[in-house]
Design a protein around this motif. Structure first.
Motif, PDB file in Angstrom:
ATOM      1  N   VAL A 278     -10.365  21.062   2.953  1.00  8.47           N
ATOM      2  CA  VAL A 278     -11.408  20.748   3.929  1.00  8.47           C
ATOM      3  C   VAL A 278     -11.838  22.023   4.655  1.00  8.47           C
ATOM      4  O   VAL A 278     -11.135  23.036   4.625  1.00  8.47           O
ATOM      5  N   PRO A 279     -12.993  22.011   5.309  1.00  7.71           N
ATOM      6  CA  PRO A 279     -13.480  23.210   5.994  1.00  7.71           C
ATOM      7  C   PRO A 279     -12.547  23.662   7.123  1.00  7.71           C
ATOM      8  O   PRO A 279     -11.878  22.847   7.759  1.00  7.71           O
ATOM      9  N   SER A 280     -12.517  24.947   7.348  1.00 12.53           N
ATOM     10  CA  SER A 280     -11.712  25.514   8.427  1.00 12.53           C
ATOM     11  C   SER A 280     -12.356  25.212   9.774  1.00 12.53           C
ATOM     12  O   SER A 280     -13.535  24.830   9.845  1.00 12.53           O
ATOM     13  N   ALA A 281     -11.591  25.390  10.843  1.00  8.09           N
ATOM     14  CA  ALA A 281     -12.131  25.184  12.192  1.00  8.09           C
ATOM     15  C   ALA A 281     -13.293  26.132  12.459  1.00  8.09           C
ATOM     16  O   ALA A 281     -14.280  25.758  13.110  1.00  8.09           O
ATOM     17  N   GLU A 282     -13.201  27.351  11.913  1.00  6.75           N
ATOM     18  CA  GLU A 282     -14.265  28.334  12.103  1.00  6.75           C
ATOM     19  C   GLU A 282     -15.557  27.884  11.428  1.00  6.75           C
ATOM     20  O   GLU A 282     -16.650  28.017  11.997  1.00  6.75           O
ATOM     21  N   GLU A 283     -15.435  27.328  10.224  1.00  2.16           N
ATOM     22  CA  GLU A 283     -16.637  26.865   9.527  1.00  2.16           C
ATOM     23  C   GLU A 283     -17.265  25.680  10.244  1.00  2.16           C
ATOM     24  O   GLU A 283     -18.489  25.574  10.343  1.00  2.16           O
ATOM     25  N   LEU A 284     -16.438  24.790  10.772  1.00  2.00           N
ATOM     26  CA  LEU A 284     -16.961  23.626  11.483  1.00  2.00           C
ATOM     27  C   LEU A 284     -17.704  24.031  12.752  1.00  2.00           C
ATOM     28  O   LEU A 284     -18.705  23.401  13.120  1.00  2.00           O
ATOM     29  N   LEU A 285     -17.234  25.068  13.409  1.00  2.00           N
ATOM     30  CA  LEU A 285     -17.948  25.565  14.592  1.00  2.00           C
ATOM     31  C   LEU A 285     -19.297  26.145  14.197  1.00  2.00           C
ATOM     32  O   LEU A 285     -20.297  25.973  14.886  1.00  2.00           O
ATOM     33  N   ARG A 286     -19.321  26.824  13.069  1.00  2.00           N
ATOM     34  CA  ARG A 286     -20.544  27.467  12.594  1.00  2.00           C
ATOM     35  C   ARG A 286     -21.513  26.460  11.984  1.00  2.00           C
ATOM     36  O   ARG A 286     -22.729  26.597  12.088  1.00  2.00           O
ATOM     37  N   ASN A 287     -20.962  25.439  11.337  1.00  2.00           N
ATOM     38  CA  ASN A 287     -21.790  24.476  10.618  1.00  2.00           C
ATOM     39  C   ASN A 287     -21.196  23.072  10.733  1.00  2.00           C
ATOM     40  O   ASN A 287     -20.426  22.641   9.875  1.00  2.00           O
ATOM     41  N   PRO A 288     -21.544  22.335  11.786  1.00  2.00           N
ATOM     42  CA  PRO A 288     -20.993  20.982  11.995  1.00  2.00           C
ATOM     43  C   PRO A 288     -21.261  20.028  10.842  1.00  2.00           C
ATOM     44  O   PRO A 288     -20.531  19.056  10.656  1.00  2.00           O
ATOM     45  N   ARG A 289     -22.300  20.297  10.047  1.00  5.38           N
ATOM     46  CA  ARG A 289     -22.630  19.425   8.906  1.00  5.38           C
ATOM     47  C   ARG A 289     -21.513  19.416   7.857  1.00  5.38           C
ATOM     48  O   ARG A 289     -21.467  18.540   6.994  1.00  5.38           O
ATOM     49  N   ALA A 290     -20.610  20.385   7.948  1.00  5.20           N
ATOM     50  CA  ALA A 290     -19.527  20.488   6.964  1.00  5.20           C
ATOM     51  C   ALA A 290     -18.370  19.547   7.255  1.00  5.20           C
ATOM     52  O   ALA A 290     -17.412  19.478   6.473  1.00  5.20           O
ATOM     53  N   ARG A 291     -18.439  18.807   8.358  1.00  2.00           N
ATOM     54  CA  ARG A 291     -17.262  18.066   8.838  1.00  2.00           C
ATOM     55  C   ARG A 291     -16.725  17.044   7.840  1.00  2.00           C
ATOM     56  O   ARG A 291     -15.536  16.741   7.847  1.00  2.00           O
ATOM     57  N   SER A 292     -17.578  16.498   7.000  1.00  2.00           N
ATOM     58  CA  SER A 292     -17.104  15.472   6.067  1.00  2.00           C
ATOM     59  C   SER A 292     -16.807  16.018   4.668  1.00  2.00           C
ATOM     60  O   SER A 292     -16.451  15.259   3.768  1.00  2.00           O
ATOM     61  N   ALA A 293     -16.947  17.310   4.484  1.00  2.00           N
ATOM     62  CA  ALA A 293     -16.791  17.902   3.149  1.00  2.00           C
ATOM     63  C   ALA A 293     -15.342  17.920   2.677  1.00  2.00           C
ATOM     64  O   ALA A 293     -14.421  18.152   3.459  1.00  2.00           O
ATOM     65  N   LYS A 294     -15.169  17.678   1.379  1.00  2.00           N
ATOM     66  CA  LYS A 294     -13.850  17.761   0.744  1.00  2.00           C
ATOM     67  C   LYS A 294     -14.002  18.442  -0.610  1.00  2.00           C
ATOM     68  O   LYS A 294     -14.937  18.140  -1.363  1.00  2.00           O
ATOM     69  N   LEU A 295     -13.084  19.329  -0.900  1.00  2.00           N
ATOM     70  CA  LEU A 295     -13.090  20.048  -2.175  1.00  2.00           C
ATOM     71  C   LEU A 295     -11.879  19.645  -2.998  1.00  2.00           C
ATOM     72  O   LEU A 295     -10.739  19.727  -2.530  1.00  2.00           O
ATOM     73  N   ARG A 296     -12.120  19.188  -4.213  1.00  2.00           N
ATOM     74  CA  ARG A 296     -11.035  18.864  -5.146  1.00  2.00           C
ATOM     75  C   ARG A 296     -11.214  19.719  -6.399  1.00  2.00           C
ATOM     76  O   ARG A 296     -12.346  19.917  -6.867  1.00  2.00           O
ATOM     77  N   VAL A 297     -10.102  20.206  -6.945  1.00  2.00           N
ATOM     78  CA  VAL A 297     -10.149  21.109  -8.098  1.00  2.00           C
ATOM     79  C   VAL A 297      -9.177  20.624  -9.170  1.00  2.00           C
ATOM     80  O   VAL A 297      -8.021  20.302  -8.885  1.00  2.00           O
ATOM     81  N   PHE A 298      -9.671  20.595 -10.400  1.00  2.00           N
ATOM     82  CA  PHE A 298      -8.873  20.165 -11.559  1.00  2.00           C
ATOM     83  C   PHE A 298      -8.774  21.322 -12.543  1.00  2.00           C
ATOM     84  O   PHE A 298      -9.753  22.033 -12.780  1.00  2.00           O
ATOM     85  N   GLU A 299      -7.581  21.517 -13.122  1.00  2.00           N
ATOM     86  CA  GLU A 299      -7.385  22.571 -14.123  1.00  2.00           C
ATOM     87  C   GLU A 299      -6.911  21.954 -15.424  1.00  2.00           C
ATOM     88  O   GLU A 299      -5.966  21.148 -15.441  1.00  2.00           O
ATOM     89  N   SER A 300      -7.555  22.313 -16.529  1.00  2.00           N
ATOM     90  CA  SER A 300      -7.172  21.772 -17.833  1.00  2.00           C
ATOM     91  C   SER A 300      -5.884  22.419 -18.323  1.00  2.00           C
ATOM     92  O   SER A 300      -5.513  23.509 -17.887  1.00  2.00           O
ATOM     93  N   VAL A 301      -5.218  21.748 -19.240  1.00  2.00           N
ATOM     94  CA  VAL A 301      -3.936  22.248 -19.746  1.00  2.00           C
ATOM     95  C   VAL A 301      -4.132  23.535 -20.525  1.00  2.00           C
ATOM     96  O   VAL A 301      -5.226  23.832 -21.001  1.00  2.00           O
ATOM     97  N   GLU A 302      -3.048  24.284 -20.671  1.00  2.00           N
ATOM     98  CA  GLU A 302      -3.133  25.622 -21.264  1.00  2.00           C
ATOM     99  C   GLU A 302      -3.709  25.611 -22.673  1.00  2.00           C
ATOM    100  O   GLU A 302      -4.621  26.346 -23.001  1.00  2.00           O
ATOM    101  N   ARG A 303      -3.164  24.738 -23.528  1.00  2.00           N
ATOM    102  CA  ARG A 303      -3.648  24.713 -24.909  1.00  2.00           C
ATOM    103  C   ARG A 303      -4.778  23.702 -25.084  1.00  2.00           C
ATOM    104  O   ARG A 303      -5.535  23.777 -26.025  1.00  2.00           O
ATOM    105  N   GLY A 304      -4.850  22.767 -24.170  1.00  2.00           N
ATOM    106  CA  GLY A 304      -5.853  21.726 -24.310  1.00  2.00           C
ATOM    107  C   GLY A 304      -5.425  20.716 -25.354  1.00  2.00           C
ATOM    108  O   GLY A 304      -4.510  20.948 -26.139  1.00  2.00           O
TER     109      GLY A 304
END
Length: 318
Positions: A278-304
């Motif tokens: 989620v956004p840092s406190a600094e980003e939320l101060l700079r950009n309140p629109r970011a308050r609901s943002a969530k980042l999810r990251v998926f990594e595929s297996v080594e060989r696939g």
């Protein structure tokens, strides 16, 4: 006044994608071009960067950003004006059939507020809400508002906007359109305000916010596009590849969480972090629109799983 756009979770997304030299990277949502430019800066000349957006102006912003760096060592750039729901055909078209990194930023650009398409309830504009050209879009917000039944309207506003007063709003819209078709944002706002309690009209959050969200999602089939685009990304991702998705409301986040979880259970890869970033406190101060943002990251297996990828590619590009 010049429109300003602040890309949300910019640093976090670029860091988690961990782009390597020679990678094929897909920015599925150019938007304000913030992430696109950041990716272009970290990629070497041996890589390929594919930028996608249904909005013509967004593609032109990316094109201008590339032109500004003429003479620099840039990756091969492919810009495509299309919806990422068509990711399979876009990858085939650009030759990027096995991308190493894919980014989806599901927030809509602040530039959309100045397109005159009715995205903002603070300006009186035609009720369109299409990301692409209204002439080529299957439906507009005005079509939905004026032709859906009261029940269908209420269900849409509740399910896509999570609006607690969806029934009252739908009833008010239907009553208003019997007097005259609702074709402008202000006419819709008036109908919405008439369908909610007085106290609801005086909160910090504008009473039309959730209804406008629901209409925007429905007009552009955003949830269907997300499922289609993310399915393609998961099926075509190169071994040790990564997909990053930035969501801005719970409906999108549930879809992403579920699809990543299912892919992990199927042995396609793992979640880079169990909890969303989620956004840092600094980003939320700079950009309140970011308050609901969530980042999810998926990594595929080594060989696939070559058999899975092969079958998926056969079905996608057939």
């Amino acid at each position: 006044m010049e429109t300003r756009h602040d890309s949300v979770l910019l640093t976090e997304a670029i860091e988690r994608l961990a782009v390597q030299e020679g990678d094929t990277v897909v920015d599925a949502t150019i938007g304000g071009a913030g992430h696109f430019v950041a990716l272009m800066k970290v990629m070497g000349p041996k890589g390929t960067l594919v930028g996608i957006d249904a909005d013509h102006d967004a593609v032109e912003r990316a094109r201008a950003a590339v032109a500004e760096r003429k003479g620099e060592e840039l990756p091969r750039i492919e810009l495509v004006e299309d919806n990422f729901s068509n990711l399979a055909s876009i990858l085939a078209q650009t030759g990027a059939t096995s991308p190493n990194r894919v980014l989806f930023d599901l927030g809509w650009s602040s530039f959309q507020l100045t397109t005159g398409k009715g995205f903002s309830f603070r300006a009186d504009e035609p009720l369109l809400m299409t990301y692409g050209s209204p002439e080529t879009s299957e439906t507009t917000a005005a079509d939905l508002v004026n032709h859906l039944s009261e029940t269908s309207l209420a269900d849409m506003i509740f399910s896509l906007g999570e609006e607690r007063f969806s029934r009252g709003i739908a009833k008010s819209i239907v009553a208003a359109r019997t007097e005259a078709p609702i074709t402008s944002t202000f006419a819709l706002v008036e109908a919405i305000e008439a369908g909610v309690p007085a106290w609801y009209r005086h909160r910090k959050l504008h009473p039309a916010t959730k209804t406008f969200q629901a209409l925007r999602i429905a007009v552009n089939n955003e949830l269907g596009a997300l499922r289609s685009g993310l399915s393609t990304a998961l099926a075509t991702l190169a071994p040790e590849g990564r997909i990053a998705v930035i969501t801005f409301h719970s409906i999108e986040d549930r879809i992403v969480k579920s699809m990543f979880r299912d892919a992990a259970y199927a042995g396609q890869g793992t979640l880079v972090s169990k909890k969303p970033i989620v956004p840092s406190a600094e980003e939320l101060l700079r950009n309140p629109r970011a308050r609901s943002a969530k980042l999810r990251v998926f990594e595929s297996v080594e060989r696939g799983d070559s058999s899975f990828i092969s079958k998926s590619l056969t079905s996608l590009y057939a």
